[in-house]
Design a protein around this motif. Structure first.
Motif, mmCIF file in Angstrom:
data_model
loop_
_atom_site.group_PDB
_atom_site.id
_atom_site.type_symbol
_atom_site.label_atom_id
_atom_site.label_comp_id
_atom_site.label_asym_id
_atom_site.label_seq_id
_atom_site.Cartn_x
_atom_site.Cartn_y
_atom_site.Cartn_z
ATOM 1 N N MET A 94 -58.817 46.821 -105.569
ATOM 2 C CA MET A 94 -58.657 46.712 -104.091
ATOM 3 C C MET A 94 -57.344 47.757 -103.887
ATOM 4 S SD MET A 94 -61.279 45.844 -102.638
ATOM 5 C CE MET A 94 -62.540 44.390 -102.533
ATOM 6 N N ARG A 95 -56.343 47.497 -104.415
ATOM 7 C CA ARG A 95 -55.079 48.451 -104.060
ATOM 8 C C ARG A 95 -54.572 48.428 -105.186
ATOM 9 N NH1 ARG A 95 -52.929 50.363 -99.952
ATOM 10 N NH2 ARG A 95 -54.541 49.071 -98.489
ATOM 11 N N GLY A 96 -54.745 49.422 -106.173
ATOM 12 C CA GLY A 96 -53.904 49.637 -107.324
ATOM 13 C C GLY A 96 -53.246 50.568 -107.332
ATOM 14 N N HIS A 148 -62.513 57.571 -96.071
ATOM 15 C CA HIS A 148 -61.907 57.850 -94.948
ATOM 16 C C HIS A 148 -62.125 59.672 -94.459
ATOM 17 C CE1 HIS A 148 -57.979 57.259 -92.278
ATOM 18 N NE2 HIS A 148 -58.851 58.035 -91.599
ATOM 19 N N ARG A 189 -62.074 51.131 -105.564
ATOM 20 C CA ARG A 189 -62.016 50.111 -104.605
ATOM 21 C C ARG A 189 -63.891 49.851 -104.264
ATOM 22 N NH1 ARG A 189 -58.733 50.719 -99.149
ATOM 23 N NH2 ARG A 189 -57.037 50.396 -100.573
ATOM 24 N N ILE A 239 -63.116 59.099 -100.685
ATOM 25 C CA ILE A 239 -63.649 57.827 -101.006
ATOM 26 C C ILE A 239 -62.992 56.964 -102.169
ATOM 27 C CG2 ILE A 239 -66.023 56.838 -102.206
ATOM 28 C CD1 ILE A 239 -67.616 58.824 -100.654
ATOM 29 N N GLY A 240 -62.890 55.651 -102.039
ATOM 30 C CA GLY A 240 -61.866 54.961 -103.041
ATOM 31 C C GLY A 240 -63.009 54.476 -104.065
ATOM 32 N N ILE A 287 -51.486 61.382 -93.563
ATOM 33 C CA ILE A 287 -52.353 62.553 -93.880
ATOM 34 C C ILE A 287 -52.181 63.390 -92.564
ATOM 35 C CG2 ILE A 287 -54.535 63.530 -94.339
ATOM 36 C CD1 ILE A 287 -53.539 61.488 -96.555
ATOM 37 N N PHE A 304 -61.391 63.004 -92.372
ATOM 38 C CA PHE A 304 -60.346 63.409 -91.320
ATOM 39 C C PHE A 304 -60.729 65.114 -91.034
ATOM 40 C CE2 PHE A 304 -56.544 60.660 -92.316
ATOM 41 C CZ PHE A 304 -57.309 60.282 -93.588
HETATM 42 P P1 ATP Z 1 -55.159 52.380 -97.173
HETATM 43 O O1 ATP Z 1 -55.333 52.452 -95.686
HETATM 44 O O2 ATP Z 1 -56.205 51.070 -97.757
HETATM 45 O O3 ATP Z 1 -53.976 52.063 -97.680
HETATM 46 P P2 ATP Z 1 -55.310 55.041 -97.380
HETATM 47 O O4 ATP Z 1 -55.549 55.216 -95.765
HETATM 48 O O5 ATP Z 1 -53.865 55.167 -97.746
HETATM 49 O O6 ATP Z 1 -55.801 53.598 -97.611
HETATM 50 P P3 ATP Z 1 -56.560 57.380 -98.088
HETATM 51 O O7 ATP Z 1 -55.394 58.010 -98.305
HETATM 52 O O8 ATP Z 1 -57.547 57.682 -96.871
HETATM 53 O O9 ATP Z 1 -56.254 55.812 -98.149
HETATM 54 O O10 ATP Z 1 -57.546 57.489 -99.371
HETATM 55 C C1 ATP Z 1 -58.922 57.516 -99.376
HETATM 56 C C2 ATP Z 1 -59.474 56.272 -100.021
HETATM 57 O O11 ATP Z 1 -58.942 55.746 -101.356
HETATM 58 C C3 ATP Z 1 -59.242 55.130 -99.010
HETATM 59 O O12 ATP Z 1 -60.337 55.108 -98.139
HETATM 60 C C4 ATP Z 1 -59.528 54.000 -100.067
HETATM 61 O O13 ATP Z 1 -60.806 53.589 -100.203
HETATM 62 C C5 ATP Z 1 -59.036 54.459 -101.569
HETATM 63 N N1 ATP Z 1 -57.578 53.946 -101.702
HETATM 64 C C6 ATP Z 1 -56.631 54.226 -101.051
HETATM 65 N N2 ATP Z 1 -55.409 53.622 -101.454
HETATM 66 C C7 ATP Z 1 -56.014 52.954 -102.722
HETATM 67 C C8 ATP Z 1 -55.491 52.269 -103.743
HETATM 68 N N3 ATP Z 1 -54.208 51.654 -103.553
HETATM 69 N N4 ATP Z 1 -56.305 51.581 -104.466
HETATM 70 C C9 ATP Z 1 -57.443 51.637 -104.503
HETATM 71 N N5 ATP Z 1 -58.222 52.585 -103.761
HETATM 72 C C10 ATP Z 1 -57.415 52.982 -102.624
#
Ligand code: ATP
Ligand code: MG
Length: 657
Positions: free
Chosen positions: A153-155, A493, A530, A526-527, A205, A495
């Motif tokens: 989920m948060r790697g 996400h 995740r 897209i993650g 961003i 933008f």
């Molecule tokens: P979050 O708010 O969860 O920290 P983010 O807003 O920093 O995410 P984006 O930069 O929009 O994330 O990255 C695009 C996608 O990558 C996110 O929608 C999420 O699904 C995925 N993602 C972001 N950070 C991580 C993470 N540390 N580990 C796994 N997936 C991630």
């Protein structure tokens, strides 16, 4: 594939490291192994899932006209310096892993790719005739997350699909953004996910409009606020609502009120019968930029909570043009000042008695900055801001450690004064008197600010939306609707970036009229890794994972109950070969384990269909079990090709589920 060749190690017990169910199941079922904090090996089964998700992403994006590419992960600092993001991403709470190469040049490991792609666009896109273009890649990203957790989920290393579009004008950007919205909905639906689109903050961003896709699940890290009629959904970071009306304070001339030891809103309300909405509380904080520390004085109505994301955006808008990006915001405490190597002041006003009219001269070195004691220890009390007229709102996300002492930090000599509009709209209110054990009753902004040294306007705060919308608040679009809370996992996400990066990196094109202008830009993430775990969070039961067929590592598992039985083994092998020949992705559990062990593992792995070849094999009968429903039926092995194969083929697109 044969299970005996799969390196499969399943765990009966829950691994201690895993806090949420999807993380536990992926570890227990042998999909992932932890290598280090936030760093995981994707074992062959998970890799198949990730490939399936990637294939769906590719199909949908390619069909929309987007082009796949692959950009470097090692990125030169200069690119990030041009966009102004190097400092924000590498210093303070910055999340970019960065290094110095043997020539002494600084590089970062890509957390995202706006800079790289925009520099390419600057190079390659010259004319409106080449526009629009939409490029994407599926790649490992690196982010030194403050709190890596919950497995994939948060790697700190994870797989992302990131895409970037370039346009000759804003309408074209909007059209692609709208089309990406539809593409994303299809991708998530095909992956078997229930995802909702919510208005989002654009964060580091940047840009204007942005929308997140949330997989609703109790374990989600994000709080989503939605209206009952389904027409409004937003991340709480961004959400707006109508505040409750304030209870008017009885008209009386302004006066001082003795409030011995009454430093919290609760204390004041209990002792004097106030309503929290009659109070203005003051939060003292400090925003660190490169070398500058900007003291902040933030006023909120007593019944409202601070939205830190809105605050960070407001501070950025006010100060970033002069000082660069905000690196961190901390409560203005002795501990913060010490950590930053700043002189600690003596002129302490105790916690809970600071008013909006606190003078700037208290920040001067000879006075010493105001150090308000008593709230450092509350930093963990998430969201429980209960201090009337006091400083030190506990930050909703307390940071684990302050940055190392910084050489040569400079405390700016005046507060940036901000007030939420609910506080600014109060005609009369109760607030701290800037003296221990004393509050002011019937204070008004004019009266407080009129007496200010430096002129009546000197203490006037900038008025903004800084409050956190809460579940139960009335909706802006329809006050008869209330906001409801749900938790979500952000899987995507999108933008509208506008021209932020193209301006910074000089990415211009020649328009139809023959003049140069910056490109319009969108970006879309897209993650992928995740998303795989989010699917498990949404699809599991007490026995294990229940993969949606479209992203399952295998579509069917053949389980001979007793592999030592020649008839069973032979029929299982025959079905395995026949189904593979029919194009089904089949796993054969050829291990010499007891039937019970194999059934348990099959449930844990979550393969959508199971064919059990047991005693009835002698009569050519097998048992078919559907993992999702547990529905079991006996059928002749000879009929499988005709009945089950078309059903699986139909489920494959993800749209028929
Ligand atoms: P979050 O708010 O969860 O920290 P983010 O807003 O920093 O995410 P984006 O930069 O929009 O994330 O990255 C695009 C996608 O990558 C996110 O929608 C999420 O699904 C995925 N993602 C972001 N950070 C991580 C993470 N540390 N580990 C796994 N997936 C991630
Ligand atoms: Mg995001």
């Amino acid at each position: 594939m044969r299970v005996s060749r799969l390196m499969l190690v399943t765990l009966r017990d829950d691994p201690a490291e895993a806090e949420i169910v999807s993380h536990r199941l992926l570890l227990r079922a042998g999909y992932i192994r932890r290598i280090s904090s936030g760093i995981y090996a994707y074992l062959p089964l998970l890799w198949r899932v990730l490939q399936k998700i990637s294939a769906i992403v590719r199909q949908e994006l390619n069909a929309s006209g987007a082009l796949e590419t692959l950009l470097p992960q090692l990125q030169p600092a200069e690119l990030w310096q041009s966009s102004g993001r190097w400092a924000g991403y590498t210093a303070g709470e910055g999340i970019m892993f960065h290094l110095v190469d043997r020539q002494g040049r600084e590089l970062g490991l890509g957390p995202t790719h706006e800079e790289v792609i925009t520099s390419l666009a600057a190079d390659l896109l010259r004319s409106y005739r080449q526009l629009p273009v939409n490029l994407y890649q599926i790649q490992t990203k690196f982010r030194d997350e403050i709190r890596p957790r919950f497995g994939l989920m948060r790697g700190r290393e994870f797989i992302m699909k990131d895409g970037y579009s370039f346009h000759a004008n804003e309408e074209c950007l909007r059209a692609t953004y709208a089309s990406m919205d539809q593409v994303y909905r299809r991708i998530f639906a095909r992956c078997g996910l229930r995802a909702v689109a919510v208005e989002a903050d654009s964060g580091a961003i940047g840009g204007s409009a942005s929308q997140e896709f949330m997989v609703t699940a109790a374990a989600g890290e994000d709080l989503i606020l939605t209206s009952g009629d389904g027409s409004y959904a937003a991340n709480q970071e961004r959400a707006v609502s109508l505040p409750a009306a304030a209870v008017p304070l009885a008209a009386s001339p302004p006066s001082e009120l003795a409030t011995p030891g009454q430093s919290s809103i609760d204390d004041l309300c209990a002792a004097h019968g106030f309503d929290p909405s009659q109070l203005v509380k003051v939060l003292l904080m400090a925003a660190r930029f490169g070398r500058q520390v900007q003291p902040l004085l933030v006023c909120l109505r007593g019944d409202q909570q601070l939205n830190e994301v809105k605050l960070t955006n407001a501070v950025s808008a006010a100060c970033a043009p002069r000082y660069g990006p905000v690196l961190e915001i901390q409560p203005l405490t002795a501990a913060t000042l010490k950590a930053w190597g700043l002189p600690q002041g003596l002129g302490a006003i105790p916690f809970g008695f600071v008013g909006p009219h606190l003078a700037d001269h208290l920040l001067l070195a000879d006075q010493g900055p105001v150090v308000v004691d008593g709230f450092a220890g509350q930093a963990g009390a998430t969201g429980a801001v209960a201090d009337a007229g006091g400083a030190g709102a506990p930050l909703a996300n307390p940071q684990p450690a302050l940055a190392k002492p910084q050489p040569d930090l400079q405390l700016l000599p005046s507060f940036l004064r901000l007030a939420d509009s609910t506080a600014a709209e109060l005609e009369r209110f109760v607030c701290g008197a800037n003296r221990a054990d004393t509050h002011l009753m019937g204070a008004s902004w004019q009266q407080l600010c009129a007496s200010a040294e430096g002129g009546p306007g000197a203490l006037m705060p900038q008025v903004l939306d800084l409050r956190a919308a809460q579940p139960g608040d009335r909706c802006v679009h329809d006050p008869s609707q209330q906001l409801q809370a749900a938790r979500g996992i952000e899987v995507g996400h999108i933008f509208q970036l506008g021209r932020k990066y193209s301006q910074a990196l000089n990415a211009n094109f020649t328009n139809e009229a023959g003049s140069d202008e910056p490109l319009w830009m969108g970006c879309y993430g897209i993650g992928v890794s995740r998303l795989a775990q989010a699917a498990v969070e949404q699809h599991h039961d007490a026995q294990g994972i229940i993969w949606p067929l479209s992203i399952a590592p295998f579509e069917l598992i053949v389980v001979p109950a007793n592999i030592a039985d020649a008839v069973q083994a032979e029929l299982a092998e025959r079905l395995y070969a026949e189904l593979q020949a029919a194009g089904i992705e089949v796993l054969l559990d050829d291990r010499g384990e007891r039937a019970g062990v194999k059934f348990k593992d099959a449930d844990l792995l979550g393969i959508p269909w199971r064919l059990v070849v047991g005693r009835a094999a002698a009569e050519g009968i097998v048992e078919l079990v559907e993992r999702a429903t547990g529905h079991t039926s006996q059928l002749p092995a000879a009929e499988i090709s005709a009945t089950l194969v078309p059903r699986i083929q139909q489920q494959r697109s993800g749209l028929a589920q």
